[in-house]
Scaffold this active site. Structure first.
Site, PDB file in Angstrom:
ATOM      1  N   ASP A  95      47.453  31.002  40.049  1.00 12.41           N
ATOM      2  CA  ASP A  95      47.969  31.613  41.296  1.00 12.41           C
ATOM      3  C   ASP A  95      47.491  30.560  42.557  1.00 12.41           C
ATOM      4  OD1 ASP A  95      48.381  33.289  39.506  1.00 12.41           O
ATOM      5  OD2 ASP A  95      47.920  35.061  41.019  1.00 12.41           O
ATOM      6  N   GLU A 115      37.238  39.068  34.397  1.00 17.18           N
ATOM      7  CA  GLU A 115      38.416  38.400  34.669  1.00 17.18           C
ATOM      8  C   GLU A 115      38.077  36.992  34.568  1.00 17.18           C
ATOM      9  OE1 GLU A 115      42.511  38.296  37.750  1.00 17.18           O
ATOM     10  OE2 GLU A 115      40.511  39.258  38.272  1.00 17.18           O
TER      11      GLU A 115
END
Length: 432
Positions: free
Chosen positions: A163, A401
């Site tokens: 992102d 993550e």
């Protein structure tokens, strides 16, 4: 942990921050699930592919009916009124990297190894999924590469899966947020309290403005190409498409698909390999993205620079140079790394941020993708070394993550499904 994140027909990417199904997450999740239940792995991919748009696009989020708290949710995307969107399923309006054929191949390999009912279920799935995967690759080849350059265009950094990577600093900087951006409240910073691990509010404004631009042209592919401020050729996604198209062709041969369609996927793989090779920077040897709004090549020291290693792009000398660079002190050989796996951005880059999402941390899922590609290319020792270091990184059982490269601290959202899934798969690899 995967059982705890299981909603029955889909697995949440992470229960607190990502309570829905994400496209490339689901592919990796299915790879891990297949090691314990081939039928459940099949269900994961069936659920995702059932949300495919009429154009062939596989959306990056399939929303669960059970959680309305995620932002941006279905109302913000506004895809329900789009003719191409699936009926009865709520989705986002953009895509993510096409790793799904790789997941289907792994599922088939696992099913055949286990034999019996697992083999039958896996083979039946691959046969019925092949037309959907073919349509998905065709959409990327036409809607997102209409000029046939072999480099796929994205219209949002989220489509890359990375992102806020430094790869997109230039294209994002040229996005002018309109005064009529609807108000919003972020949820990610409520779950991850350390703001340094997440994109800034200014970045988030741009993310949401791009959604507005796409929504206002009803996600029509031709109008998106003209209207959306962000348009960049994504070299890593293109390399994944090359690799996955070859794998899809292999699946087609395994499941007796039409010879012409198999050949079409071989040709797409070749086209994308050529596009990736043409992006290689002669000065650094790294592959580059390209900003289509300015025509500028985007030279950054990020993991995407190693895209040719995923798909076999470039000549022997170029690949040898990339492998030496990956092993060297700017990357996996950096002396301060807690685990010798590739960071998302080089620790020697001015853009490196060790705790900030895709600007420095190490992501087990990308390590798995490179290790799988290395094994696929026959680089068995390299694949094994990356697996061993990754399992050492993951031995605390936190399944973060992403990970701080120097301390090894698990960051972002914990209980991350795809991290647990690739760990399961690595644990099932044969010992060299």
């Amino acid at each position: 942990m995967l059982r705890g994140n299981d909603l029955g027909t889909m697995t949440t990417a992470a229960p607190a921050l990502y309570p829905h199904q994400w496209s490339w997450d689901a592919a990796f999740v299915s790879v891990g699930l297949a090691t314990v239940s081939v039928p459940r792995a099949v269900t994961e991919l069936d659920t995702l592919l059932a949300a495919q748009w009429g154009t062939g696009m596989v959306p990056h989020i399939v929303f669960s009916a059970d959680d309305e708290g995620y932002f941006p949710g279905p109302q913000r995307w506004g895809t329900q009124a789009v003719a191409a969107a699936p009926e009865g399923v709520r989705t986002s309006g953009i895509c993510q990297p096409p790793v799904h054929a790789i997941a289907a191949w792994q599922l088939l390999e696992t099913g055949r190894r286990l034999g019996g009912q697992d083999r039958r279920v896996a083979e039946e799935f691959c046969g019925r999924a092949w037309p959907r995967l073919l349509a998905w690759h065709r959409w990327l080849a036409t809607a997102r590469d209409p000029e046939g350059t072999g480099r796929v265009t994205i219209h949002h950094g989220w489509e890359s899966g990375m992102d806020n990577s430094p790869r997109w600093d230039g294209p994002y900087a040229r996005v002018e947020v309109g005064p009529d951006l609807p108000p919003y409240t972020r949820r990610d910073t409520q779950v991850v309290a350390d703001a340094s691990q997440r994109p800034s509010d200014r970045e988030y404004d741009r993310y949401l403005w791009l959604i507005e631009e796409m929504r206002r042209v009803s996600y029509d592919d031709a109008r998106v190409r003209e209207a959306v401020s962000f348009a960049a050729e994504d070299v890593l996604l293109s390399a994944i498409l090359a690799l996955a198209s070859d794998v899809l062709a292999d699946l087609g041969e395994q499941t007796a698909q039409r010879a012409g369609e198999v050949a079409e996927m071989r040709a797409l793989a070749d086209r994308c390999r050529g596009g990736v090779a043409a992006s290689i920077d002669p000065a650094t040897g790294l592959a580059r993205d390209r900003d289509l709004r300015t025509g500028e090549w985007l030279a950054t020291e990020t993991l995407a620079g190693f895209a040719p290693l995923l798909c076999g792009a470039g000549d022997h000398d170029q690949q040898r140079h990339l492998l030496a660079l990956l092993d060297g002190p700017r990357w996996c050989g950096h002396p301060a790394l807690a685990a010798a796996v590739p960071p998302s951005t080089s620790p020697e880059s001015a853009d490196f941020r060790p705790r900030e999402y895709w600007r420095g941390p190490q992501w087990p899922v990308t390590s798995w993708l490179f290790s799988w590609a290395f094994a696929h290319h026959g680089w068995v020792d390299r694949a094994a070394a990356l697996r061993e270091e990754s399992l050492r990184q993951l031995s605390d059982g936190r399944f973060g993550e992403y990970y701080e490269p120097f301390t090894g601290e698990a960051l972002g959202s914990e209980h991350q499904s795809w991290t647990a899934a690739v760990t399961l798969d690595w644990l099932c690899w044969p010992e060299s």
